[in-house]
Design a protein around this motif. Structure first.
Motif, short mmCIF file in Angstrom:
data_model
loop_
_atom_site.label_atom_id
_atom_site.label_comp_id
_atom_site.label_asym_id
_atom_site.label_seq_id
_atom_site.Cartn_x
_atom_site.Cartn_y
_atom_site.Cartn_z
N CYS A 147 -16.43 14.65 -22.17
CA CYS A 147 -17.43 13.69 -22.65
C CYS A 147 -18.10 14.18 -23.91
CB CYS A 147 -18.46 13.45 -21.56
SG CYS A 147 -19.12 14.97 -20.89
N THR A 168 -18.36 0.81 -16.13
CA THR A 168 -18.73 1.03 -14.73
C THR A 168 -20.23 1.30 -14.61
OG1 THR A 168 -16.55 2.03 -14.47
CG2 THR A 168 -18.05 2.25 -12.62
N THR A 207 -11.02 9.07 -8.12
CA THR A 207 -9.86 9.18 -7.23
C THR A 207 -8.75 10.04 -7.85
OG1 THR A 207 -10.45 7.07 -6.27
CG2 THR A 207 -8.19 7.82 -5.91
N LYS A 245 -18.96 11.12 -4.55
CA LYS A 245 -17.81 10.24 -4.68
C LYS A 245 -17.10 10.65 -5.99
CE LYS A 245 -15.52 6.48 -6.20
NZ LYS A 245 -14.28 7.25 -6.22
N THR A 281 -21.42 9.39 -13.54
CA THR A 281 -20.74 9.85 -14.75
C THR A 281 -19.43 9.09 -14.86
OG1 THR A 281 -21.66 12.05 -14.43
CG2 THR A 281 -19.86 11.86 -15.98
N GLY A 282 -19.21 8.48 -16.00
CA GLY A 282 -17.97 7.73 -16.17
C GLY A 282 -18.08 6.80 -17.36
N SER A 283 -17.36 5.70 -17.28
CA SER A 283 -17.30 4.82 -18.45
C SER A 283 -18.54 3.93 -18.55
CB SER A 283 -16.06 3.94 -18.34
OG SER A 283 -16.18 3.11 -17.21
N GLU A 334 -14.11 4.95 -27.95
CA GLU A 334 -13.84 6.32 -27.51
C GLU A 334 -12.44 6.40 -26.92
OE1 GLU A 334 -15.23 7.54 -23.72
OE2 GLU A 334 -15.89 9.49 -24.43
N ASN A 370 -18.74 10.53 -9.72
CA ASN A 370 -18.33 11.44 -10.79
C ASN A 370 -17.05 11.00 -11.52
OD1 ASN A 370 -20.53 12.96 -10.07
ND2 ASN A 370 -19.36 14.31 -8.72
N HIS A 413 -28.28 17.84 -20.55
CA HIS A 413 -27.00 17.18 -20.80
C HIS A 413 -27.25 15.70 -20.57
CE1 HIS A 413 -22.81 16.24 -20.88
NE2 HIS A 413 -22.79 15.86 -19.63
N GLN A 459 -22.45 8.49 -19.74
CA GLN A 459 -21.25 7.70 -20.00
C GLN A 459 -20.62 8.09 -21.34
OE1 GLN A 459 -23.56 4.13 -19.45
NE2 GLN A 459 -23.43 3.63 -21.62
N ASP A 460 -19.70 7.28 -21.82
CA ASP A 460 -18.93 7.70 -22.99
C ASP A 460 -19.80 7.88 -24.23
OD1 ASP A 460 -19.23 5.05 -22.69
OD2 ASP A 460 -17.29 4.46 -23.46
P1 NAP Z 1 -14.80 5.18 -14.63
O1 NAP Z 1 -13.59 4.38 -14.46
O2 NAP Z 1 -16.04 4.51 -15.03
O3 NAP Z 1 -15.01 5.97 -13.26
C1 NAP Z 1 -16.06 6.83 -13.07
C2 NAP Z 1 -16.39 6.92 -11.59
O4 NAP Z 1 -16.85 5.65 -11.13
C3 NAP Z 1 -15.19 7.23 -10.71
O5 NAP Z 1 -15.59 8.04 -9.65
C4 NAP Z 1 -14.76 5.87 -10.20
O6 NAP Z 1 -14.05 5.93 -9.00
C5 NAP Z 1 -16.11 5.25 -9.99
N1 NAP Z 1 -16.09 3.80 -9.96
C6 NAP Z 1 -15.39 2.96 -10.71
N2 NAP Z 1 -15.67 1.70 -10.38
C7 NAP Z 1 -16.59 1.74 -9.38
C8 NAP Z 1 -17.27 0.76 -8.61
N3 NAP Z 1 -17.08 -0.53 -8.80
N4 NAP Z 1 -18.13 1.19 -7.66
C9 NAP Z 1 -18.34 2.49 -7.43
N5 NAP Z 1 -17.71 3.46 -8.15
C10 NAP Z 1 -16.85 3.08 -9.11
O7 NAP Z 1 -14.60 6.33 -15.69
P2 NAP Z 1 -13.33 7.27 -15.84
O8 NAP Z 1 -12.32 6.52 -16.60
O9 NAP Z 1 -12.99 7.92 -14.57
O10 NAP Z 1 -13.95 8.41 -16.73
C11 NAP Z 1 -13.80 8.47 -18.10
C12 NAP Z 1 -15.07 8.10 -18.77
O11 NAP Z 1 -16.12 8.92 -18.31
C13 NAP Z 1 -15.01 8.31 -20.25
O12 NAP Z 1 -15.45 7.18 -20.89
C14 NAP Z 1 -15.98 9.46 -20.51
O13 NAP Z 1 -16.64 9.39 -21.73
C15 NAP Z 1 -16.92 9.36 -19.39
N6 NAP Z 1 -17.46 10.66 -19.08
C16 NAP Z 1 -18.75 10.90 -19.38
C17 NAP Z 1 -19.30 12.14 -19.09
C18 NAP Z 1 -20.73 12.44 -19.40
O14 NAP Z 1 -21.25 13.44 -18.91
N7 NAP Z 1 -21.40 11.63 -20.17
C19 NAP Z 1 -18.54 13.11 -18.46
C20 NAP Z 1 -17.22 12.83 -18.18
C21 NAP Z 1 -16.69 11.58 -18.48
P3 NAP Z 1 -12.46 5.73 -8.96
O15 NAP Z 1 -11.88 6.86 -9.73
O16 NAP Z 1 -12.15 5.79 -7.53
O17 NAP Z 1 -12.18 4.41 -9.59
#
Ligand code: NAP
Length: 676
Positions: free
Chosen positions: A297, A238, A186, A183, A233-235, A402, A157, A479, A259-260
């Motif tokens: 997001c 990743t 952090t 997970k 959910t994230g970048s 973004e 997440n 979503h 993602q973003d």
């Molecule tokens: P991120 O760096 O990609 O991290 C997202 C998740 O992935 C975190 O839990 C992170 O853990 C984990 N992660 C990172 N590298 C990993 C790896 N090598 N193996 C396993 N897990 C890994 O994204 P963020 O910066 O936290 O979040 C911001 C982004 O999320 C923005 O771009 C936003 O647009 C997007 N987002 C999208 C939505 C949606 O629903 N579409 C919702 C919210 C956010 P750690 O924190 O421990 O590194």
């Protein structure tokens, strides 16, 4: 202040951090407040434990039992939500932001609980779609069914919604019967840890159904099987890294990515200065830019306005955004809190510099901005930033970069086609909105841009009081979005549960299908009982139990009486010549509703008994006309039963109305509420 060790919950025990732990800082003071991580977690053991213990425990329950569990968990979280609010301030979130994350997450559990009890059977198998007739005589049929995956859901997440982000994924996974390993990001995992602790302490979750990894995931993905599912959910970076993991590729392990997304909002061509929609648009944009300090997001990153409205809209947004107080999220007067961390702030500043290659900054200066209060000077605050793009058609960054903060770019469009082109330039987004009172504009945008967006949100003077906001994903609606937004889909009501289940096409005889689906299929066995089924309570009715009634002849007097009594003197019932000219009728025919009424007269048991109410008919079809002189009889079969509460349940009856030649003239499902 003591530094908190954020623990993981693995194979049924809480595990402390070790020297591999990463530090977590307060978003508002910059001070180290916690640490998380342990690089010796037995990740393979966690997967095994989830599968062997959690999965088996969950699958012993049926959909309704799991739905009740979700409701009880939501109630338990509600009792403890003040503690969650308290700890969440350190992530930079305001009380209003907590309502979205914490109350929104709890609300999602409640919503899924009631949707599941309404729309899913009180069973462990979900029937998808109708029975398919695969043979001439109906002895060989097809039915799609969904059963729970027998692996583990791994939920990775993002930092921005440490509670909602977890709960919106757990609800459908648990409903399906799949255990989860969460997970969280952090930066905010201390909030998630508290939420997990409350859920585990409630004792409501069967053993093994929920585990937590605070800190790094280690090499868990190396142990994935084809029955597992990863929901990320994230970048975008990743997401790409994880979705191309060899184990995911070689096993075809399900992978959902959110993602973003470069979401946009369009001010309709009709929404000129002075209209309700112009003001509404201003409010939506300001709210989306500043809620969670723009770390949403679904936030509006691109603001599209008709050329004549550009100047007035810029003025309105500048004055509205300038009134938002940025600062200590714990204060009620604060409108916008901090970004989650200094590193997030640096990332946003970097993205703003890129965006500035296409734009000019017309409000906010993050370099010189300061907040009041000595202890906040190292917090990750930035003010709302409004950028203006003069040439959106050739802009390189505005539709692709973004900045995950309170940053948005305004630009002008010529006509609605141009607006749609700009909308779609983001190559796929979670949500796009149009504030318009012109339904034709809404239709045009849907046709031009629907394929590029997971959700289209229209708002105007009619819906504004009850509308839920551009940026709010709702449990009932999907979503996710195509392309750049990750290509994933979550929630959307019961659709979301299906991501955690396997759909299988079942082929066989009516009896085989009835037994597998726990739902009677026409052509399967019929059980005949001595007494009338309306005299027996819910529990003693058997699936397949059938009442065959006597017959009743329809007369022309019946047809005329029914016509004048109801006022339905349609020519097909009243005028022989006109009816004959109609290609569907041989002459005057009985009303379909007359047949239904006579059918009820044939099958009801009139005395007071366990049948409490008739709540409706489903799938009604009239197959063959009935004329004066024809005789009808009814077969009424118990098709399916759904307990509603301790006192009563719903019985679905299959009703066949047949004529004297045993031909089917009408067929439907009758729904009754029966005492238990
Ligand atoms: P991120 O760096 O990609 O991290 C997202 C998740 O992935 C975190 O839990 C992170 O853990 C984990 N992660 C990172 N590298 C990993 C790896 N090598 N193996 C396993 N897990 C890994 O994204 P963020 O910066 O936290 O979040 C911001 C982004 O999320 C923005 O771009 C936003 O647009 C997007 N987002 C999208 C939505 C949606 O629903 N579409 C919702 C919210 C956010 P750690 O924190 O421990 O590194």
């Amino acid at each position: 202040m003591a530094i908190q060790d954020v623990r993981s919950f693995a194979t049924g025990v809480w595990i402390d951090c070790n020297e591999a732990a990463r530090t977590i800082h307060s978003a508002i003071t910059g001070k180290t407040i916690a640490r998380a991580g342990n690089d010796t977690l037995d990740v393979a053991g966690m997967l095994e434990y989830a599968k062997k213990v959690g999965g088996q425990n969950l699958r012993k329950m049926n959909f309704h039992a799991r739905a009740k569990m979700l409701k009880a968990i939501a109630q338990s979280l509600t009792e403890h939500k003040k503690a969650l609010y308290q700890i969440s301030f350190s992530t930079g979130a305001t009380q209003k932001d907590h309502l979205i994350d914490i109350d929104g997450g709890i609300g999602t559990l409640f919503a899924y609980s009631s949707m599941a009890r309404r729309e899913m059977p009180n069973s462990d198998i979900y029937l998808d779609g109708k029975v398919e007739r695969l043979s001439r005589n109906g002895t060989f049929l097809g039915q799609h069914v969904c059963t729970a995956l027998q692996g583990v859901a791994i939920h990775v997440n993002a930092f921005n919604f440490p509670v909602w982000g977890m709960l919106e994924k757990l609800a459908p996974a648990f409903l399906a019967g799949v255990p989860a390993i969460v997970k969280p990001a952090t930066a905010t995992c201390h909030v998630t840890e508290l939420c997990v602790r409350i859920m585990l302490d409630s004792g409501l979750l069967p053993e093994g159904t929920l585990q937590l990894v605070s800190g790094d995931l280690g090499n868990m993905l190396d142990h994935l099987t084809p029955q597992d599912i990863v929901s990320f959910t994230g970048s975008a970076e990743t997401a790409l890294l994880l979705r191309s993991h060899p184990r995911i590729l070689s096993n075809a392990t399900r992978f959902i990515a959110e993602q973003d997304s470069l979401n946009a909002s369009i001010l309709g061509p009709d929404a000129a200065l002075g209209t309700v929609e112009f003001d509404l648009f201003t409010k939506e944009v300001i709210r989306e830019m500043t809620t969670k300090a723009g770390q949403k997001c679904t936030a509006i990153r691109r603001i599209l306005v008709p050329e004549p409205q550009l100047e007035p809209m810029i003025e309105r947004l500048k004055s509205g955004l300038s009134e938002v107080i940025t600062g200590d999220p714990r204060l009620e007067t604060t409108g916008m809190g901090a970004l989650v961390s200094q590193s997030q702030k640096q990332d946003v500043l970097k993205k703003i510099r890129l965006l500035e290659k296409d734009t000019e900054c017309i409000l906010g200066d993050p370099e010189t901005f300061t907040v009041e209060g000595k202890e906040l000077q190292d917090g990750a605050f930035i003010p709302p930033i409004l950028l203006y793009c003069n040439d959106p058609d050739s802009a390189k960054y505005v539709h692709s970069v973004e900045a995950f903060g309170p940053v948005s770019t305004i630009m002008a469009y010529r006509d609605i086609d141009h607006a749609s082109t700009l909308l779609n330039n983001s190559k796929g987004s979670l949500v796009a909105s149009v504030i318009t009172n012109d339904a034709d504009v809404a239709r045009e945008v849907t046709m031009n841009s629907g394929a590029f967006h997971g959700r289209l949100y229209f708002n105007n003077r009619v819906s504004m009081k009850e509308s839920t906001g551009h940026g709010s994903p709702l449990p009932h609606m999907i979503h996710g979005g195509p392309g750049r937004a990750g290509g994933g889909e979550e929630m959307g009501g019961i659709r979301g549960v299906m991501h955690y289940m396997q759909r299988t096409g079942i082929q066989g005889s009516p009896e085989i299908l009835s037994q597998i689906g726990r739902k009677w299929v026409p052509g399967a066995y019929e059980i005949t009982e001595q007494d009338h089924p309306f005299t027996r309570k819910f529990g003693s009715l058997k699936i397949g139990e059938t009442l065959a009634t006597g017959s009743r002849q329809i007369s022309m007097a019946d047809i005329e009486k029914f016509a004048y009594f109801t006022g339905d003197t349609f020519y097909a019932h009243m005028d022989e010549e006109a009816a004959k000219r109609n290609p569907f009728f041989p002459g005057r025919v009985a009303h379909g509703y007359l047949l239904l009424s006579f059918a009820a007269g044939l099958f009801v048991e009139p005395n007071e008994g366990p049948v409490l109410a008739n709540t409706g008919l489903d799938n009604l079809r009239f197959m063959k006309p009935v004329q004066a002189g024809d005789k009808i009889n009814v077969r009424l079969t118990v098709k399916h039963k759904t307990p509603r509460n301790e006192e009563y349940g719903e019985v679905r009856w299959h009703v066949n109305i047949l004529n004297q030649g045993n031909e089917l003239v009408a067929e439907y499902d009758l729904l009754t509420i029966n005492a238990r």
